[in-house]
Write a protein that holds these residues in place. Structure first.
Motif, PDB file in Angstrom:
ATOM      1  N   LEU A  80       0.833  -1.191   0.000  1.00  0.00           N
ATOM      2  CA  LEU A  80       0.000   0.000   0.000  1.00  0.00           C
ATOM      3  C   LEU A  80       0.874   1.250   0.000  1.00  0.00           C
ATOM      4  O   LEU A  80       1.754   1.396   0.842  1.00  0.00           O
ATOM      5  CB  LEU A  80      -0.909  -0.010   1.229  1.00  0.00           C
ATOM      6  N   SER A  81       0.636   2.135  -0.949  1.00  0.00           N
ATOM      7  CA  SER A  81       1.439   3.356  -1.087  1.00  0.00           C
ATOM      8  C   SER A  81       0.699   4.608  -0.652  1.00  0.00           C
ATOM      9  O   SER A  81       1.306   5.554  -0.157  1.00  0.00           O
ATOM     10  CB  SER A  81       1.878   3.535  -2.553  1.00  0.00           C
ATOM     11  N   VAL A  82      -0.619   4.623  -0.882  1.00  0.00           N
ATOM     12  CA  VAL A  82      -1.425   5.810  -0.592  1.00  0.00           C
ATOM     13  C   VAL A  82      -2.690   5.384   0.143  1.00  0.00           C
ATOM     14  O   VAL A  82      -3.395   4.469  -0.304  1.00  0.00           O
ATOM     15  CB  VAL A  82      -1.812   6.569  -1.884  1.00  0.00           C
ATOM     16  N   LEU A  83      -2.969   6.044   1.250  1.00  0.00           N
ATOM     17  CA  LEU A  83      -4.221   5.826   1.984  1.00  0.00           C
ATOM     18  C   LEU A  83      -4.981   7.141   2.041  1.00  0.00           C
ATOM     19  O   LEU A  83      -4.444   8.154   2.492  1.00  0.00           O
ATOM     20  CB  LEU A  83      -3.943   5.329   3.397  1.00  0.00           C
ATOM     21  N   VAL A  84      -6.228   7.108   1.595  1.00  0.00           N
ATOM     22  CA  VAL A  84      -7.116   8.270   1.704  1.00  0.00           C
ATOM     23  C   VAL A  84      -8.243   7.893   2.649  1.00  0.00           C
ATOM     24  O   VAL A  84      -9.120   7.091   2.309  1.00  0.00           O
ATOM     25  CB  VAL A  84      -7.676   8.698   0.335  1.00  0.00           C
ATOM     26  N   ASN A  85      -8.206   8.448   3.851  1.00  0.00           N
ATOM     27  CA  ASN A  85      -9.247   8.199   4.848  1.00  0.00           C
ATOM     28  C   ASN A  85     -10.405   9.155   4.595  1.00  0.00           C
ATOM     29  O   ASN A  85     -10.432  10.282   5.093  1.00  0.00           O
ATOM     30  CB  ASN A  85      -8.683   8.392   6.261  1.00  0.00           C
ATOM     31  N   ASN A  86     -11.370   8.687   3.821  1.00  0.00           N
ATOM     32  CA  ASN A  86     -12.476   9.536   3.399  1.00  0.00           C
ATOM     33  C   ASN A  86     -13.807   9.140   4.043  1.00  0.00           C
ATOM     34  O   ASN A  86     -14.734   9.942   4.069  1.00  0.00           O
ATOM     35  CB  ASN A  86     -12.597   9.476   1.868  1.00  0.00           C
ATOM     36  N   ALA A  87     -13.914   7.933   4.567  1.00  0.00           N
ATOM     37  CA  ALA A  87     -15.189   7.472   5.121  1.00  0.00           C
ATOM     38  C   ALA A  87     -15.580   8.286   6.347  1.00  0.00           C
ATOM     39  O   ALA A  87     -14.720   8.748   7.106  1.00  0.00           O
ATOM     40  CB  ALA A  87     -15.101   5.992   5.481  1.00  0.00           C
ATOM     41  N   GLY A  88     -16.871   8.435   6.545  1.00  0.00           N
ATOM     42  CA  GLY A  88     -17.372   9.151   7.710  1.00  0.00           C
ATOM     43  C   GLY A  88     -18.806   9.582   7.505  1.00  0.00           C
ATOM     44  O   GLY A  88     -19.340   9.520   6.397  1.00  0.00           O
ATOM     45  N   PHE A  89     -19.422  10.015   8.582  1.00  0.00           N
ATOM     46  CA  PHE A  89     -20.793  10.522   8.491  1.00  0.00           C
ATOM     47  C   PHE A  89     -21.057  11.404   9.707  1.00  0.00           C
ATOM     48  O   PHE A  89     -20.276  11.423  10.658  1.00  0.00           O
ATOM     49  CB  PHE A  89     -21.801   9.371   8.440  1.00  0.00           C
ATOM     50  N   HIS A  90     -22.132  12.155   9.634  1.00  0.00           N
ATOM     51  CA  HIS A  90     -22.519  12.942  10.805  1.00  0.00           C
ATOM     52  C   HIS A  90     -23.951  12.605  11.207  1.00  0.00           C
ATOM     53  O   HIS A  90     -24.767  12.195  10.386  1.00  0.00           O
ATOM     54  CB  HIS A  90     -22.336  14.445  10.578  1.00  0.00           C
ATOM     55  N   GLU A  91     -24.208  12.749  12.481  1.00  0.00           N
ATOM     56  CA  GLU A  91     -25.514  12.467  13.073  1.00  0.00           C
ATOM     57  C   GLU A  91     -25.774  13.592  14.065  1.00  0.00           C
ATOM     58  O   GLU A  91     -25.388  13.520  15.223  1.00  0.00           O
ATOM     59  CB  GLU A  91     -25.489  11.097  13.752  1.00  0.00           C
ATOM     60  N   ASP A  92     -26.401  14.640  13.579  1.00  0.00           N
ATOM     61  CA  ASP A  92     -26.448  15.904  14.312  1.00  0.00           C
ATOM     62  C   ASP A  92     -27.535  15.913  15.401  1.00  0.00           C
ATOM     63  O   ASP A  92     -28.605  15.328  15.254  1.00  0.00           O
ATOM     64  CB  ASP A  92     -26.710  17.060  13.343  1.00  0.00           C
ATOM     65  N   ALA A  93     -27.215  16.618  16.465  1.00  0.00           N
ATOM     66  CA  ALA A  93     -28.167  16.863  17.555  1.00  0.00           C
ATOM     67  C   ALA A  93     -27.549  17.890  18.486  1.00  0.00           C
ATOM     68  O   ALA A  93     -26.323  18.004  18.572  1.00  0.00           O
ATOM     69  CB  ALA A  93     -28.485  15.579  18.314  1.00  0.00           C
ATOM     70  N   LEU A  94     -28.382  18.642  19.167  1.00  0.00           N
ATOM     71  CA  LEU A  94     -27.867  19.527  20.200  1.00  0.00           C
ATOM     72  C   LEU A  94     -27.286  18.681  21.334  1.00  0.00           C
ATOM     73  O   LEU A  94     -27.825  17.628  21.684  1.00  0.00           O
ATOM     74  CB  LEU A  94     -28.976  20.428  20.730  1.00  0.00           C
ATOM     75  N   LEU A  95     -26.193  19.137  21.914  1.00  0.00           N
ATOM     76  CA  LEU A  95     -25.502  18.329  22.917  1.00  0.00           C
ATOM     77  C   LEU A  95     -26.417  17.968  24.084  1.00  0.00           C
ATOM     78  O   LEU A  95     -26.362  16.847  24.605  1.00  0.00           O
ATOM     79  CB  LEU A  95     -24.258  19.065  23.415  1.00  0.00           C
ATOM     80  N   ALA A  96     -27.269  18.889  24.496  1.00  0.00           N
ATOM     81  CA  ALA A  96     -28.154  18.625  25.630  1.00  0.00           C
ATOM     82  C   ALA A  96     -29.088  17.450  25.370  1.00  0.00           C
ATOM     83  O   ALA A  96     -29.542  16.785  26.308  1.00  0.00           O
ATOM     84  CB  ALA A  96     -28.970  19.877  25.964  1.00  0.00           C
ATOM     85  N   ASN A  97     -29.374  17.199  24.091  1.00  0.00           N
ATOM     86  CA  ASN A  97     -30.303  16.125  23.724  1.00  0.00           C
ATOM     87  C   ASN A  97     -29.610  14.937  23.071  1.00  0.00           C
ATOM     88  O   ASN A  97     -30.284  13.985  22.659  1.00  0.00           O
ATOM     89  CB  ASN A  97     -31.373  16.660  22.767  1.00  0.00           C
TER      90      ASN A  97
END
Length: 242
Positions: A80-97
């Motif tokens: 392996l010569s090149v790694l692109v860490n592109n995976a991810g997602f967001h799951e939004d909410a206000l911190l209090a909740n």
């Protein structure tokens, strides 16, 4: 020398754009498309270029899955010569909740996954005394909006990881950099209304969102020999949004 390139999150708009950018500009590279469940678009790309692309089943939050993926790449495409860490997602909410599992899932997918990926990729790169790691962070890491405490914290962690690992690996010819994209066409939540999208564009000096290939161009450069003296940097690509 032919390079083996692994891109995670390779079924999304940005992952596919990065893969196609490498394939179009580096004629002898092999691109491995890291996917988990959704893989229809990645399968289409692999079917078009079966000699140069392959799908790799990869649960990015699993260290064992990372080890298996890197071993599979070495067996079929060389180190392996090149790694692109592109995976991810967001799951939004206000911190209090925010539920505990909302926090944990987002940290696991966006930060822990990068840790596991870098740790799995490093042995092969260290043996070669060269390598490129490009971590896709987010503008949320440096300009954090309300409702994204989990995602912003995870992506800020990616920047910190990038900077520290860059110092650890520089003497071995391995560079580690991060990119913070803003809004990207094809990568926006489907529930956002046309009115919301228009309002967001009005906040941008360029009055438009980034095209995936514009982010891919930066990834390609950071993975090239021309960028051999660039490491530990965080590149913001957001159309001038300050």
């Amino acid at each position: 020398m032919s390079r083996s390139i692994l891109i995670t999150g390779a079924n999304g708009a940005l992952g596919l754009a990065i893969a196609e950018f490498f394939l179009a500009r580096e004629g002898d590279c092999r691109v491995f498309l890291g996917v988990r469940e959704r893989r229809d678009r990645a399968e289409e790309l692999a079917a078009r270029l079966p000699d140069r692309t392959a799908l790799i089943s990869l649960e990015v939050t699993s260290p064992d899955a990372w080890k298996a993926a890197v071993a599979d790449i070495e067996a079929h495409g060389g180190p392996l010569s090149v790694l692109v860490n592109n995976a991810g997602f967001h799951e939004d909410a206000l911190l209090a909740n925010m539920a505990q599992d909302q926090w944990s899932r987002v940290l696991d997918a966006n930060l822990n996954a990068v840790f596991h990926g870098c740790q799995a990729a490093l042995p092969a790169m260290m043996r070669q005394r060269q390598g490129r790691i490009v971590n896709i962070a987010s503008l949320s890491a440096i300009s954090s909006p309300a409702g994204q405490t989990n995602y912003s914290a995870a992506k800020a962690g990616v920047i910190g990881l990038t900077q520290s690992l860059a110092k650890e690996s520089a003497r071995m010819g391995i560079t580690v950099n991060a990119i913070c994209p803003g809004y990207i066409e094809g990568g926006l939540p489907p529930e956002w209304t046309p009115e919301h999208l228009k309002a967001l564009k009005m906040q941008l000096p360029m009055r438009r969102f980034a095209r995936p290939e514009e982010i891919a161009a930066a990834v390609f450069f950071l993975a090239s020999t021309d960028a051999s003296y660039i490491t530990g940097t965080t590149l913001k690509i957001d159309g001038g949004l300050l």
